[in-house]
Design a protein around this motif. Structure first.
Motif, mmCIF file in Angstrom:
data_model
loop_
_atom_site.group_PDB
_atom_site.id
_atom_site.type_symbol
_atom_site.label_atom_id
_atom_site.label_comp_id
_atom_site.label_asym_id
_atom_site.label_seq_id
_atom_site.Cartn_x
_atom_site.Cartn_y
_atom_site.Cartn_z
ATOM 1 N N ARG A 195 -48.698 23.449 -5.664
ATOM 2 C CA ARG A 195 -48.113 24.530 -6.460
ATOM 3 C C ARG A 195 -47.396 25.562 -5.599
ATOM 4 O O ARG A 195 -46.808 26.504 -6.131
ATOM 5 C CB ARG A 195 -49.209 25.226 -7.278
ATOM 6 C CG ARG A 195 -49.765 24.336 -8.390
ATOM 7 C CD ARG A 195 -50.579 25.138 -9.377
ATOM 8 N NE ARG A 195 -51.025 24.343 -10.502
ATOM 9 C CZ ARG A 195 -50.284 24.044 -11.561
ATOM 10 N NH1 ARG A 195 -49.038 24.486 -11.629
ATOM 11 N NH2 ARG A 195 -50.780 23.326 -12.549
ATOM 12 N N LEU A 196 -47.436 25.390 -4.295
ATOM 13 C CA LEU A 196 -46.757 26.341 -3.420
ATOM 14 C C LEU A 196 -45.241 26.154 -3.523
ATOM 15 O O LEU A 196 -44.750 25.048 -3.729
ATOM 16 C CB LEU A 196 -47.211 26.135 -1.974
ATOM 17 C CG LEU A 196 -48.688 26.411 -1.683
ATOM 18 C CD1 LEU A 196 -49.016 26.072 -0.238
ATOM 19 C CD2 LEU A 196 -49.028 27.874 -1.980
ATOM 20 N N PRO A 197 -44.483 27.238 -3.367
ATOM 21 C CA PRO A 197 -43.012 27.151 -3.465
ATOM 22 C C PRO A 197 -42.391 26.581 -2.187
ATOM 23 O O PRO A 197 -41.720 27.278 -1.427
ATOM 24 C CB PRO A 197 -42.607 28.606 -3.688
ATOM 25 C CG PRO A 197 -43.673 29.409 -3.007
ATOM 26 C CD PRO A 197 -44.950 28.640 -3.198
ATOM 27 N N LEU A 198 -42.642 25.311 -1.947
ATOM 28 C CA LEU A 198 -42.135 24.618 -0.762
ATOM 29 C C LEU A 198 -41.409 23.353 -1.201
ATOM 30 O O LEU A 198 -41.639 22.858 -2.312
ATOM 31 C CB LEU A 198 -43.296 24.262 0.175
ATOM 32 C CG LEU A 198 -44.050 25.445 0.791
ATOM 33 C CD1 LEU A 198 -45.331 24.956 1.458
ATOM 34 C CD2 LEU A 198 -43.171 26.169 1.803
ATOM 35 N N PRO A 199 -40.524 22.808 -0.349
ATOM 36 C CA PRO A 199 -39.824 21.568 -0.712
ATOM 37 C C PRO A 199 -40.824 20.471 -1.055
ATOM 38 O O PRO A 199 -41.560 19.993 -0.182
ATOM 39 C CB PRO A 199 -39.020 21.234 0.549
ATOM 40 C CG PRO A 199 -38.840 22.541 1.237
ATOM 41 C CD PRO A 199 -40.083 23.317 0.957
ATOM 42 N N ARG A 200 -40.870 20.059 -2.301
ATOM 43 C CA ARG A 200 -41.945 19.200 -2.807
ATOM 44 C C ARG A 200 -42.021 17.861 -2.074
ATOM 45 O O ARG A 200 -43.098 17.452 -1.629
ATOM 46 C CB ARG A 200 -41.731 18.976 -4.300
ATOM 47 C CG ARG A 200 -42.695 17.976 -4.944
ATOM 48 C CD ARG A 200 -44.108 18.516 -4.986
ATOM 49 N NE ARG A 200 -45.009 17.538 -5.572
ATOM 50 C CZ ARG A 200 -45.282 17.430 -6.868
ATOM 51 N NH1 ARG A 200 -44.680 18.242 -7.724
ATOM 52 N NH2 ARG A 200 -46.111 16.522 -7.315
ATOM 53 N N LEU A 201 -40.903 17.181 -1.947
ATOM 54 C CA LEU A 201 -40.933 15.836 -1.382
ATOM 55 C C LEU A 201 -41.442 15.846 0.057
ATOM 56 O O LEU A 201 -42.353 15.092 0.421
ATOM 57 C CB LEU A 201 -39.538 15.208 -1.438
ATOM 58 C CG LEU A 201 -39.389 13.833 -0.776
ATOM 59 C CD1 LEU A 201 -40.285 12.813 -1.457
ATOM 60 C CD2 LEU A 201 -37.927 13.369 -0.828
ATOM 61 N N ILE A 202 -40.887 16.716 0.888
ATOM 62 C CA ILE A 202 -41.247 16.752 2.301
ATOM 63 C C ILE A 202 -42.689 17.220 2.483
ATOM 64 O O ILE A 202 -43.467 16.635 3.243
ATOM 65 C CB ILE A 202 -40.277 17.668 3.082
ATOM 66 C CG1 ILE A 202 -38.856 17.101 3.026
ATOM 67 C CG2 ILE A 202 -40.733 17.823 4.523
ATOM 68 C CD1 ILE A 202 -37.824 18.000 3.636
ATOM 69 N N PHE A 203 -43.067 18.263 1.751
ATOM 70 C CA PHE A 203 -44.394 18.836 1.922
ATOM 71 C C PHE A 203 -45.475 17.857 1.452
ATOM 72 O O PHE A 203 -46.479 17.628 2.145
ATOM 73 C CB PHE A 203 -44.481 20.149 1.135
ATOM 74 C CG PHE A 203 -45.769 20.897 1.329
ATOM 75 C CD1 PHE A 203 -46.233 21.206 2.599
ATOM 76 C CD2 PHE A 203 -46.523 21.294 0.229
ATOM 77 C CE1 PHE A 203 -47.417 21.910 2.777
ATOM 78 C CE2 PHE A 203 -47.703 21.992 0.394
ATOM 79 C CZ PHE A 203 -48.153 22.300 1.673
ATOM 80 N N GLU A 204 -45.261 17.251 0.284
ATOM 81 C CA GLU A 204 -46.253 16.305 -0.216
ATOM 82 C C GLU A 204 -46.332 15.072 0.678
ATOM 83 O O GLU A 204 -47.420 14.532 0.926
ATOM 84 C CB GLU A 204 -45.926 15.893 -1.650
ATOM 85 C CG GLU A 204 -47.010 15.034 -2.278
ATOM 86 C CD GLU A 204 -46.754 14.714 -3.733
ATOM 87 O OE1 GLU A 204 -47.543 13.947 -4.314
ATOM 88 O OE2 GLU A 204 -45.761 15.226 -4.302
ATOM 89 N N ALA A 205 -45.173 14.620 1.187
ATOM 90 C CA ALA A 205 -45.168 13.463 2.086
ATOM 91 C C ALA A 205 -45.950 13.767 3.357
ATOM 92 O O ALA A 205 -46.691 12.909 3.863
ATOM 93 C CB ALA A 205 -43.735 13.069 2.422
ATOM 94 N N TYR A 206 -45.806 14.982 3.877
ATOM 95 C CA TYR A 206 -46.548 15.351 5.076
ATOM 96 C C TYR A 206 -48.051 15.337 4.805
ATOM 97 O O TYR A 206 -48.839 14.801 5.605
ATOM 98 C CB TYR A 206 -46.127 16.737 5.562
ATOM 99 C CG TYR A 206 -47.024 17.273 6.657
ATOM 100 C CD1 TYR A 206 -46.939 16.779 7.945
ATOM 101 C CD2 TYR A 206 -47.988 18.244 6.377
ATOM 102 C CE1 TYR A 206 -47.784 17.244 8.955
ATOM 103 C CE2 TYR A 206 -48.827 18.718 7.370
ATOM 104 C CZ TYR A 206 -48.727 18.210 8.651
ATOM 105 O OH TYR A 206 -49.569 18.665 9.625
ATOM 106 N N LEU A 207 -48.469 15.913 3.675
ATOM 107 C CA LEU A 207 -49.896 15.954 3.356
ATOM 108 C C LEU A 207 -50.450 14.549 3.124
ATOM 109 O O LEU A 207 -51.571 14.241 3.531
ATOM 110 C CB LEU A 207 -50.131 16.831 2.126
ATOM 111 C CG LEU A 207 -49.837 18.322 2.319
ATOM 112 C CD1 LEU A 207 -50.044 19.075 1.002
ATOM 113 C CD2 LEU A 207 -50.718 18.928 3.407
ATOM 114 N N LEU A 208 -49.660 13.691 2.474
ATOM 115 C CA LEU A 208 -50.113 12.316 2.279
ATOM 116 C C LEU A 208 -50.181 11.570 3.602
ATOM 117 O O LEU A 208 -51.113 10.800 3.837
ATOM 118 C CB LEU A 208 -49.175 11.579 1.315
ATOM 119 C CG LEU A 208 -49.523 10.104 1.062
ATOM 120 C CD1 LEU A 208 -50.932 9.952 0.491
ATOM 121 C CD2 LEU A 208 -48.490 9.462 0.136
ATOM 122 N N LYS A 209 -49.200 11.817 4.480
ATOM 123 C CA LYS A 209 -49.233 11.174 5.799
ATOM 124 C C LYS A 209 -50.534 11.513 6.525
ATOM 125 O O LYS A 209 -51.120 10.671 7.214
ATOM 126 C CB LYS A 209 -48.033 11.614 6.638
ATOM 127 C CG LYS A 209 -48.011 11.006 8.050
ATOM 128 C CD LYS A 209 -48.727 11.887 9.037
ATOM 129 C CE LYS A 209 -49.260 11.198 10.241
ATOM 130 N NZ LYS A 209 -50.272 10.169 10.065
#
Length: 303
Positions: free
Chosen positions: A76-90
């Protein structure tokens, strides 16, 4: 609606990040933060069988729920969704680090530096390595590659495809707790809940890993699958024996941990078999990634 929908683009980006960059620094690695939480709860654990069991259940719950809830908040943070979620999943998966650890064993082994190979093996297994000969070092590396294909890649991809980032984070949190306290000895009772929960979460991924290894083994697929079905019960873990036996069958090897188990009906492993196992598991990992992407896509179409 909570932002937990799996996205195949995120999954592919996470895999690309893992292959390109490996593990991020500890200060920005969410799994390291979970490990610190587990370590804190471990240090504060009371003594006594019954209370250790209860504290261990609390520890397991914290290791599961804190990462999952943190993932929900992070999305829910105002960050670039694709890149941020990909980093967390990585951060929930790890393939490059596993390959690098295996290569760190095989290189000195090929050069005849057995002591150095034993030392490098510590990044893959926790067993006593001091008396291992070349064959047993190679066997331990092959076993670890096969088992961690499930823990480090198949499981997080499957959990992400099924329940999004929070599900993948929950799995990684439980797996981290199990790795830290879920073993016999000093943590006989404290780690029991983490170990049992990790076993439960990996029931399907371990069996899928065996199928993927069999599928990746080409003409030896039948032999690999038969070995998994026949010999998976030989390990103490209800899950580890599946991919290990499949790998033994696929590679034509016998994998032994003296005094504990022996799976497979082939020859004793050599240093070159670690590279063969890397190639085999790499193909299985590619199949796992393809399957996870297709599962994500099918869920998108179904909405």
């Amino acid at each position: 609606m909570l932002p937990v929908r799996p996205d195949p683009r995120v999954l592919l980006a996470a895999l690309a990040l893992d292959l390109a960059l490996g593990e991020p620094p500890e200060r920005v690695h969410p799994v390291v933060w979970t490990g610190r939480l587990v370590s804190l709860l471990e240090r504060r654990a009371p003594s006594g069988r019954r209370v250790e069991l209860l504290w261990g259940a609390l520890l397991a719950a914290a290791a599961a729920l804190v990462p999952a809830l943190s993932a929900l908040v992070a999305l829910r943070l105002p960050l670039p969704r694709l890149i941020f979620e990909a980093y967390l999943l990585k951060c929930c998966l790890s393939w490059r680090a596993l390959e690098e650890a295996a290569l760190g064993v095989v290189r000195p082994l090929e050069a005849g530096r057995l002591g150095e190979a034993r030392e490098a093996l510590r990044s893959l297994v926790s067993r006593d390595r001091s008396g291992l000969d070349e064959s047993l070092v190679a066997a331990a590396a092959v076993e670890s590659l096969a088992e961690n294909l499930g823990d480090g890649l198949v499981a997080p991809l499957l959990f992400y495809a099924a329940g999004g980032l929070p599900a993948a984070a929950l799995h990684r949190g439980v797996n981290t707790a199990d790795a830290m306290v879920g073993y016999r000895g000093r943590h006989e009772y404290l780690g029991k809940a983490s170990a049992r929960l990790d076993d439960l979460l990996n029931l399907l991924p371990a069996r899928l890993s065996a199928l993927l290894i069999a599928a990746a083994s080409g003409r030896r697929a039948g032999t690999a699958l038969a070995a998994a079905l026949r010999e998976h019960r030989k390990t103490a873990s209800p899950n580890a024996g599946w991919p290990m036996a499949a790998a033994a069958g696929a590679l034509g090897l016998v994998l032994r941990k003296p005094g504990h188990y022996e799976v497979g009906a082939g020859r004793e492993p050599e240093s070159r078999d670690i590279r063969r196992a890397i190639s085999l598991c790499r193909r299985a990992a590619a199949l796992a990634a393809l399957g996870a992407v297709l599962l994500c896509r099918s869920r998108e179409v179904g909405r």
